[in-house]
Design a protein around this motif. Structure first.
Motif, PDB file in Angstrom:
ATOM      1  N   ILE A  24       1.792  -5.743  -5.388  1.00 54.90           N
ATOM      2  CA  ILE A  24       1.917  -6.252  -6.602  1.00 54.90           C
ATOM      3  C   ILE A  24       2.624  -5.022  -7.312  1.00 54.90           C
ATOM      4  CG2 ILE A  24       1.035  -8.201  -6.306  1.00 54.90           C
ATOM      5  CD1 ILE A  24      -1.230  -7.029  -8.421  1.00 54.90           C
ATOM      6  N   VAL A  51     -10.538  -4.122   1.973  1.00 52.63           N
ATOM      7  CA  VAL A  51      -9.181  -3.883   1.995  1.00 52.63           C
ATOM      8  C   VAL A  51      -8.906  -2.950   0.985  1.00 52.63           C
ATOM      9  CG1 VAL A  51      -6.892  -4.706   2.085  1.00 52.63           C
ATOM     10  CG2 VAL A  51      -8.906  -6.052   2.692  1.00 52.63           C
ATOM     11  N   ASP A  52      -8.824  -1.500   1.315  1.00 54.79           N
ATOM     12  CA  ASP A  52      -8.817  -0.637   0.251  1.00 54.79           C
ATOM     13  C   ASP A  52      -7.255  -0.166   0.201  1.00 54.79           C
ATOM     14  OD1 ASP A  52      -9.046   1.563  -1.535  1.00 54.79           O
ATOM     15  OD2 ASP A  52     -10.714   2.326  -0.218  1.00 54.79           O
ATOM     16  N   TYR A  53      -6.730  -0.420  -1.038  1.00 61.20           N
ATOM     17  CA  TYR A  53      -5.284  -0.022  -1.283  1.00 61.20           C
ATOM     18  C   TYR A  53      -5.145   1.282  -1.692  1.00 61.20           C
ATOM     19  CZ  TYR A  53      -3.199  -4.563  -1.346  1.00 61.20           C
ATOM     20  OH  TYR A  53      -2.505  -5.934  -0.766  1.00 61.20           O
ATOM     21  N   MET A  79       0.905  -1.229  -0.183  1.00 60.36           N
ATOM     22  CA  MET A  79      -0.022   0.033  -0.051  1.00 60.36           C
ATOM     23  C   MET A  79       0.719   1.198   0.126  1.00 60.36           C
ATOM     24  SD  MET A  79      -2.912  -0.985   2.572  1.00 60.36           S
ATOM     25  CE  MET A  79      -4.006  -2.592   2.262  1.00 60.36           C
ATOM     26  N   THR A 100      -3.002   1.976  -4.528  1.00 57.47           N
ATOM     27  CA  THR A 100      -1.559   1.743  -4.688  1.00 57.47           C
ATOM     28  C   THR A 100      -1.425   0.193  -5.195  1.00 57.47           C
ATOM     29  OG1 THR A 100      -1.655   0.715  -2.256  1.00 57.47           O
ATOM     30  CG2 THR A 100      -0.751   3.177  -2.834  1.00 57.47           C
ATOM     31  N   LEU A 101      -2.550  -0.455  -5.546  1.00 59.41           N
ATOM     32  CA  LEU A 101      -2.236  -1.753  -5.860  1.00 59.41           C
ATOM     33  C   LEU A 101      -1.453  -1.869  -7.098  1.00 59.41           C
ATOM     34  CD1 LEU A 101      -3.124  -4.815  -5.046  1.00 59.41           C
ATOM     35  CD2 LEU A 101      -5.010  -4.462  -6.719  1.00 59.41           C
TER      36      LEU A 101
END
Lengths: 631, 359, 145, 130, 293
Positions: B38, D96-98, A588, D101-102
């Motif tokens: 990723i 699940v909140d990126y 993240m 940024t994933l």
């Protein structure tokens, strides 16, 4: 003789002064320094004076003294009743009442007719103890001068009772001298009880719930020990009409077995062996000088002192075997439990119990080699452990935590203190420093007498290495880049003490052949008629390794620190995710700083898992010990 | 009392052949949390449809992933063929099936080796890789490529395998089977492997279904789910049997894959027996207009190639949903509470293919 | 005498490869091809490696990792681009997230062609890299005086 | 030949209800995909039960928010994050909140309407009836 | 027949130590080379030349020195010195306990080296190494104890000329020692803290941050250590030097064989199994011996 009496009376005098002189007075410090000098000098004088002589016994007109002591004892009993009532705890009252009843009756019925030939004595063992008490004790008192004001700065909620504190500390020193010089068992018992009450009061210094709890736990257990001690004395006098230590061990085995076992029991309690270990771990709430003085270097040593003293009376009995096993169990299990602890003082406490266990086991074996290593263990442990306690005390205030996990990169934040701490740790476990020499001999002694114990030692040492190494690794890990050096305002009192102890640690490690041949060997000759001959070659090798290390370490550090420029500094390997040298880009897109925490393996070595095991085994062993004594 | 340590696991990490990153939050040696990260291999190949027409795009589909390259081209072709309503010659379907099953065999053997390497069984790794070469030799003989085959095309396949060669393949696979039996016996019976795999990375049947597991991961948890049962390509003519285990741990996943290898070898044999004579490709005219979700069973599980066209030579949208992507939630769940020594095992029993996942 | 020819250690990093070249790099270490007979080990740790074998073209994220790894390698070191993607980007060179060959960001010493690069080619590349290592060592030593 | 594939167009507001019903019926989430249209996006929620494929489709305009189904299907968070990162569609309440940024791509939202150039449909040659 | 022993007798202690210091790295390196060659052959590969370990070490010495912190290599030097020292003491014929403690000290420095660099992987490696040390240390001490019980001496010089075969007195101890030898040789299934192949969850463990000359030094230290450990195996069969030599070499081959046949254990099993094995094999042996005496 005067020197002995002086050593017992002088701290009392200082204690009285400490109570009288107002806090923060320069005079107090002067008195402290003078007391320190005197208390260190006199044992050294004793050492020189009695270097070539065997044990010397002194006769002291005793009836009046006995009466005074009885009076004091009653006062103390009353005091214990008072504080227990105040806190609504009744077990101590029962214990102290029974105990006083026994002693008063005994004194009033038999006291008049009791014929004490020698009330005081001095031999090499006493001198070793006196040196520890005098030098380490007074050094810690000086440390306290710097420490206690800071303690109160950090704990504003605690009532400032500096005078009371100093009073108790000096009173305790006096009692300790009393214990090691008394030949009269009544006196010994009297001083014994004083250390108990001092310890309990000092544990309760903070006066909050937790410390009062711990304080009473310590009081209960030690009073129980005292009670058994008293019963042993009464039994001894009734059966054989003697009241002297030197005569006790020369008596017929059948007569003295029970009293000796009783005294050994008291010793086990005082040295916090299983099943009584919990009071010592609880005692860690006390201010650091107390932990260092009472709970690592002196008072708990009184426990093993008495065990070592009565050990000859137990020789070749099942009781001695049990003693040995209790020591072994304590050694092994506390060493294992220490693995799961991250509270620095608790680790030190467990390691203390563990080492005392080893000494108790040696006393149980009671061969020349075993006693030799026991005495060396006492010396090494006293110096190194008190040093470590004092270091932790300072770290605690600089980092506001006594948790080992907060001591990351300590060597960068408190370099000098960490260096001192490392000396202490090296003394505790690293071959070829202090402890390992004694362990070496202990192992040989074990193998010769009881190979079973060698197994315990093998496992226990491995566990010991675990918790020390990971702690040492933690404080000496170096972080890439700069790190803020913690404000280094350690008072010069504290530094002085640390320096003295650090130098002593190195000194006793280097000079152990001298200590052995000068002090311990004569004692062993008196007692066993023979001296264990440590292999000369081994001694020389360890000596050379130590000297080599002492030369190598500074040279190496200098070379790597300043001389060697032939390197390129790169970042730590972080799987290629580095942002800079110590941070990496985490999931993240977060920025994570590397942080390394040690293993504690709570699931395997946790207190909850092992403590009960130790208690049950040792209780069973105790039962056998008493059972044998009764039969 | 143990405190938390964060360990950067990857992107470059020796147990992972491909870059993926985890923040492993550890207590002692226990992983309390694992957050994947990723985009170290993201290329954005789905948008290459703007630059390559749908026929050329097969070559890109071929290179989505090196280990299941044939499967991707096959899935893509199948989707186009569905949209355009092309009847692919049966021989081509059989040939595709044979290559697909061979791909599964080599991929699974590679996985066995990689897993053995992850739990520190080096000789097993080497032996597995040695056996894998036998399959690669077949590839090389029939297509000219070792990993990227480039043999599939819209409307059929580019090369034929004559019947002698097919017989040769079956014989070589029989020899491979004998060798594999030895190795799989080690995998199944060795104490140290069982120690490393049994009970590790457990996913219950319910979790596996709810978290969208596919492929061996799902089958190891007791879900009967094998896209070959849909009967695409020539599977409708063959006896396909999903390999199902119920334990749901790494060991079960290992067993599923081992059994699948043998099953695939058998399927190749069946296909080689039943393969009809005839043409192996078809001239394709026109362009796809419509959309289709082509589902096929990769070595790693169900893969979906979604193709949408509007009748021009260039597609409107191409999307792959690969099995690894679908298995990641289950992997995260399995990682929590495991030891760090189990982490490579758990990641590898997923048989992750990151380059597929990120495209 | 320099010993790099005798024991070059490889670090392999997959920049955005499709796995094809990765598996071939691994395969070249295993029984059939056995790079270890030349003393070549796949170290997996930049601090021990002499040769950085990169497969796949680079994208914005893998560049960071690649540069980190390269920086952490001790001199002398050689970069080997394995496969067409690492050389030019292969079929992916038009992708929005592909920067192109590895030589766009780091100095590549050896190019190993092929899609996927064959193990024979990789072995050949490593042997070539050894020569360059020796040369680089001589220069590096001279540079240090 | 191929398997029958059911594509159900839905309004955005109906989505959660239908998904919840499918969950109750024991469908598993196969994938969530997104297509770029000329002016808008098309979201495909694919489900499967016993090899029966079912696809829900909602169409939204650029800038429109989509609710997350991660409360129903836990594994949807990866797909939803992907859609957020590649298409720039805001998906609300992902478990699940990126938060972007994933996929860290060199151009932001590469599949958004602005970035994607859709091919023109060929001139319709009338193939059907007069 | 006893020419080895005679050669041993002829030399003085200092000379023996010197011979060890000079020959051990050569022997250890060759053993490592044989190990790699044999492993490769068992894996169906051709394998590197037997001299390969020397090439590796020589190359490492030529590499650039990169460090994370400038003191990190100091611990490695101490590790090297103390291992060599203990080995020299052992072969000189000194006290076996001294050797054991010296080896433990050296091991401690190695662990501290792992801690001091402050990298997560080497930290994990160091933690695991401590666990390994805790696992094998009891058995090593018991080995010395058993030998003392059987012969009445801790001196290697006495042990080596003990007439009766020690193995007959100490079968349990020998088995236990073989078991922990796998840990000491860093062979699978016990290569938890660092392995020669980095395909491990903790990369190269303790050695992750050590490269170039420091890594070479670690390698050489392991050679010393291996020779020393084989020397300990030798003692069990000291009654006949040739048999002893053959058995020592066979032990090494046996460990390679074990290495080939196991996956890496987890630390829980490592600790539990070694302690259990030590407890069963070692302790029963010692108890029986003490009853017999």
């Amino acid at each position: 003789m005067n020197a002995l009496i002086f050593l017992i009376i002088f701290p009392l005098f200082i204690a009285a002064l400490a109570l009288v002189l107002p806090a923060g007075n320069a005079l107090r410090k002067t008195v402290g320094v003078i007391a320190g000098v005197v208390l260190s000098a006199v044992p050294i004088y004793l050492l020189i004076a009695y270097l070539d002589t065997g044990p010397v016994y002194f006769r002291v007109g005793s009836h009046l003294v006995n009466m005074v002591m009885l009076a004091v004892e009653v006062v103390i009993a009353a005091f214990i009743v008072y504080i227990s009532l105040r806190s609504k705890r009744y077990l101590p009252i029962v214990l102290v009442a029974v105990q006083s009843l026994i002693m008063v009756t005994f004194e009033l019925t038999a006291g008049g007719t009791m014929e004490i030939e020698h009330s005081l004595f001095v031999d090499k063992f006493s001198i070793i103890m006196a040196l520890i008490i005098g030098i380490i004790g007074s050094a810690i008192c000086l440390y306290g001068i710097g420490y206690i004001p800071e303690y109160h700065q950090h704990h504003k909620e605690i009532k400032e009772r500096r005078r009371y504190f100093s009073f108790l500390i000096y009173l305790f020193l006096s009692a300790m001298f009393g214990i090691v010089f008394s030949n009269n068992l009544m006196w010994l018992y009297f001083f014994w009880e004083i250390t108990t009450i001092c310890s309990a009061l000092l544990i309760g210094y903070r006066n909050d719930k937790q410390s009062i709890e711990s304080s009473f736990r310590a009081l209960n257990m030690n009073l129980l020990g005292g009670l058994v001690f008293a019963i042993g004395l009464v039994y001894l006098y009734n059966s054989s009409h003697i009241m002297e230590l030197d005569k006790l061990i020369k008596l017929d085995r059948n007569l003295v077995l029970l009293p000796a076992v009783c005294m050994a029991f008291a010793g086990l309690v005082k040295s916090a062996q299983f099943p009584f270990s919990s009071w010592l771990t609880g005692a860690m709430v006390a201010p650091t000088p107390v932990s260092a003085l009472l709970h690592s270097s002196t008072m708990v040593k009184a426990g093993v002192y008495i065990i070592l003293r009565v050990a000859p009376a137990l020789e070749n009995t099942v009781a001695a075997k049990m003693l040995m096993f209790i020591g072994g169990v304590s050694f092994l299990i506390t060493a294992l439990m220490a693995i799961s602890q991250s509270n620095a003082k608790k680790v030190l406490a467990y390691s203390t119990i563990s080492n005392l266990g080893l000494i108790v086991a040696c006393a149980g074996i009671n061969t020349a080699a075993a006693v030799w290593s026991a005495l060396l263990l006492i010396v090494f442990h006293a110096v190194a452990k008190s040093l470590l306690f004092l270091c932790v005390g300072i770290v605690e205030y600089k980092l506001d935590s006594r948790d080992i996990e907060d001591m990351d990169y300590l060597i960068m934040r408190l370099p000098k203190l960490t260096a001192v701490m490392m000396i202490g740790m090296a003394g505790m476990f690293l071959a070829p420093f202090g402890m390992i020499i004694s362990k070496f001999v202990t192992l040989k002694a074990f193998v010769d007498t009881n190979p079973g114990m060698a197994i315990v030692l093998a496992y226990g040492s491995a566990a010991t290495v675990f918790f020390w190494v990971k702690w040492m690794g933690k404080i000496m890990s170096i972080r890439h880049g700069e790190i803020e050096v913690v404000a280094h305002r350690v008072s010069r009192w504290e530094w002085f003490t640390l320096d003295v102890l650090a130098v002593s640690t190195v000194f006793v490690c280097l000079a152990f052949p001298l200590i052995s041949s000068g002090v311990i060997d004569p004692y062993l000759t008196e007692r066993f008629g023979n001296v264990p001959v440590p292999d000369f070659f081994n001694v020389m090798v360890t000596f050379f390794i130590m000297v080599g290390l002492l030369v190598l370490l500074p040279l190496g550090l200098f070379y790597f620190g300043f001389a060697n420029k032939n390197y390129r500094r790169v970042a730590t390997y972080l799987g290629g995710a580095n942002i800079d040298n110590v941070t990496f880009e985490g999931a993240m897109a977060s920025v994570q700083t590397i942080e390394m925490k040690n293993y504690y393996l709570q699931k395997y070595f946790g207190e909850d898992r092992l403590f009960n095991v130790g208690v049950i085994i040792s209780l069973a062993l105790l039962c056998v010990m008493f059972g044998v004594a009764f039969i | 009392m143990a405190r938390k340590t964060i360990i950067p696991f990857g992107p470059q990490h020796p147990v992972l052949p491909e870059p993926i990153h985890f923040d492993l939050v550890m207590e002692d040696e226990t992983v309390v949390d694992a957050i994947p990260s990723i985009s170290y291999v993201h290329r954005g190949l789905e948008r290459l449809i703007e630059k390559r027409d749908f026929v050329d795009f097969v070559h890109i589909a071929d290179r989505i992933c090196g280990l299941c390259s044939f499967m991707h081209s096959m899935g893509y072709c199948q989707a186009i063929e569905e949209i355009m309503g092309i009847e692919v010659p049966e021989r081509a379907l059989y040939l595709r099936t044979i290559w697909a099953e061979l791909s599964r065999v080599h991929s699974h053997i590679f996985w066995l080796g990689a897993a053995a390497d992850a739990f520190g069984f080096e000789s097993l790794f080497m032996q597995s890789m040695r056996l894998r070469e036998m399959v690669l030799d077949i590839f090389e003989a029939t297509t000219g490529g070792r990993v990227i085959l480039g043999v599939c095309k819209v409307g059929g396949v580019r090369r034929d395998i004559d019947s002698d060669a097919l017989k040769g393949i079956v014989n070589r696979l029989a020899a491979l089977k004998v060798n594999l039996e030895e190795i799989s016996a080690v995998f199944i019976n060795d104490y140290s492997i069982q120690h490393r795999l049994i009970g590790v990375g457990y996913i219950s049947k319910e979790d596996a279904y709810a978290l969208g597991c596919v492929g061996p991961m799902a089958r190891a948890s007791g879900l009967v789910m094998d896209m070959r049962s849909l009967g695409y390509a020539a599977y409708k003519y063959l006896d396909v049997e999903p390999m199902v285990e119920s334990a749901g741990d790494c060991y079960a996943r290992c067993l599923v894959r081992i059994r699948e290898i043998f099953h695939s070898i058998d399927l190749v044999r069946q296909a080689a027996e039943k393969i009809p004579e005839g043409p192996f490709d078809l001239k394709v005219k026109g362009a796809p207009d419509g959309e289709y979700f082509s589902r096929i069973e990769q070595p790693r599980g169900e893969v979906i190639h979604y193709v949408k066209g509007n009748g021009s030579r260039f597609l409107q949208r191409f999307r792959v949903r690969v099995p690894t992507f679908s298995n990641i939630p289950a992997m995260i769940k399995a990682l929590k509470g495991s030891g760090i020594a189990d982490v490579p095992n758990i990641i590898l029993t997923l048989d992750p293919c990151i380059s597929c996942t990120e495209r | 005498m320099a010993w790099f020819k005798r024991s070059p250690w490889i670090l392999h990093y997959n920049a955005t490869s499709c796995n094809g070249c990765d598996t071939e790099v691994i395969v070249s270490l295993t029984p059939l091809y056995d790079l270890e007979r030349f003393g070549i080990i796949n170290t997996g740790n930049p601090k021990h490696a002499d040769i950085l074998a990169v497969t796949g073209s680079v994208n914005e994220k893998s560049v960071q990792a690649l540069k980190n790894l390269y920086d952490q390698m001790p001199n002398p070191k050689v970069i080997m681009a394995v496969g067409l993607c690492a050389i030019s980007g292969c079929v992916f060179q038009d992708c929005y997230n592909v920067m192109g060959g590895v030589d766009k960001v780091l100095p590549v010493d050896v190019y190993v062609p092929g899609c996927a690069a064959r193990p024979e080619a990789i072995i050949d590349g490593v042997i070539m890299a050894c020569e360059i290592l020796e040369k680089k060592y001589a220069e590096w030593k001279k540079g240090r005086g | 030949m191929g398997e029958p594939q059911e594509i159900v167009p839905l309004g955005k507001n109906e989505l959660m209800g239908v998904v919840a019903r499918l969950y109750a019926e024991g469908y598993r989430l196969v994938q969530i995909g997104c297509n770029t249209l000329l002016a808008g996006y098309e979201l495909n929620y694919s489900f499967d039960k016993d090899y029966r494929f079912k696809n829900l489709r909602i169409t939204i305009a650029p800038g429109e928010e989509v609710p997350s189904i991660s409360a129903i299907y836990q594994n949807s968070f990866l797909y939803e994050n992907e859609i957020h990162d590649l298409f720039g569609i805001v998906v609300t309440n992902i478990s699940v909140d990126y938060s972007g940024t994933l996929y860290r791509t060199s151009i932001k939202t590469p599949f958004s309407v602005d970035n994607v150039k859709l091919p023109e449909a060929p001139k319709q040659k009338k193939t059907e009836g007069p | 027949m006893n020419s080895i022993y005679e050669a041993y007798q002829v030399l003085s202690m200092a000379e023996r130590a010197l011979v060890f210091l000079v020959l051990a790295p050569i022997a250890g390196g060759l053993l490592a080379g044989i190990d790699r060659k044999l492993s490769a052959r068992l894996q169906g590969r051709y394998g590197p030349p037997v001299r390969q370990p020397f090439f590796d070490v020589l190359k490492l010495f030529q590499k650039e020195r990169i460090v994370v912190n400038k003191f990190q290599n100091f611990n490695i030097i101490l590790f090297f010195l103390f291992t060599a020292c203990s080995g020299a003491l052992f072969f000189a014929g000194a006290d076996i306990l001294l050797t054991v403690f010296g080896l433990a000290l050296a091991g401690t420095f190695f662990i501290l080296a792992g801690f001091s660099v402050g990298s997560p992987y080497s930290h994990l490696g160091a933690e695991r190494e401590v666990i390994q040390m805790v696992s094998y240390e009891p058995m090593v001490i018991l080995m010395a104890v058993g030998m003392y019980q059987a012969t009445g001496s801790f001196k290697v010089a006495d042990l080596v000329q003990y007439e009766a075969p020690l193995i007959l007195y100490l079968p349990g101890i020998f088995l236990g020692f073989l078991y922990i030898l796998t840990i000491k040789f860093r062979k699978s299934p016990f290569d938890l803290s660092m392995s020669h192949h980095a395909h491990q969850e903790i990369v190269r463990g303790i050695t992750t941050e050590f490269s170039g000359p420091a890594l070479a030094l670690i390698e050489i230290t392991h050679w010393y250590e291996n020779v020393l450990l084989l020397g300990m195996v030798y003692l069990f069969f000291g009654f006949n030097p040739w048999i002893a030599l053959v058995v020592s070499l066979a032990t090494y081959l046996f460990e390679i064989f074990i290495d080939m046949n196991y996956a890496r254990f987890k630390w829980q099993l490592t600790l539990a199994s070694t302690w259990l094995f030590t407890a069963v094999a070692g302790i029963s042996n010692i108890v029986v011996l003490s009853v017999m005496k």
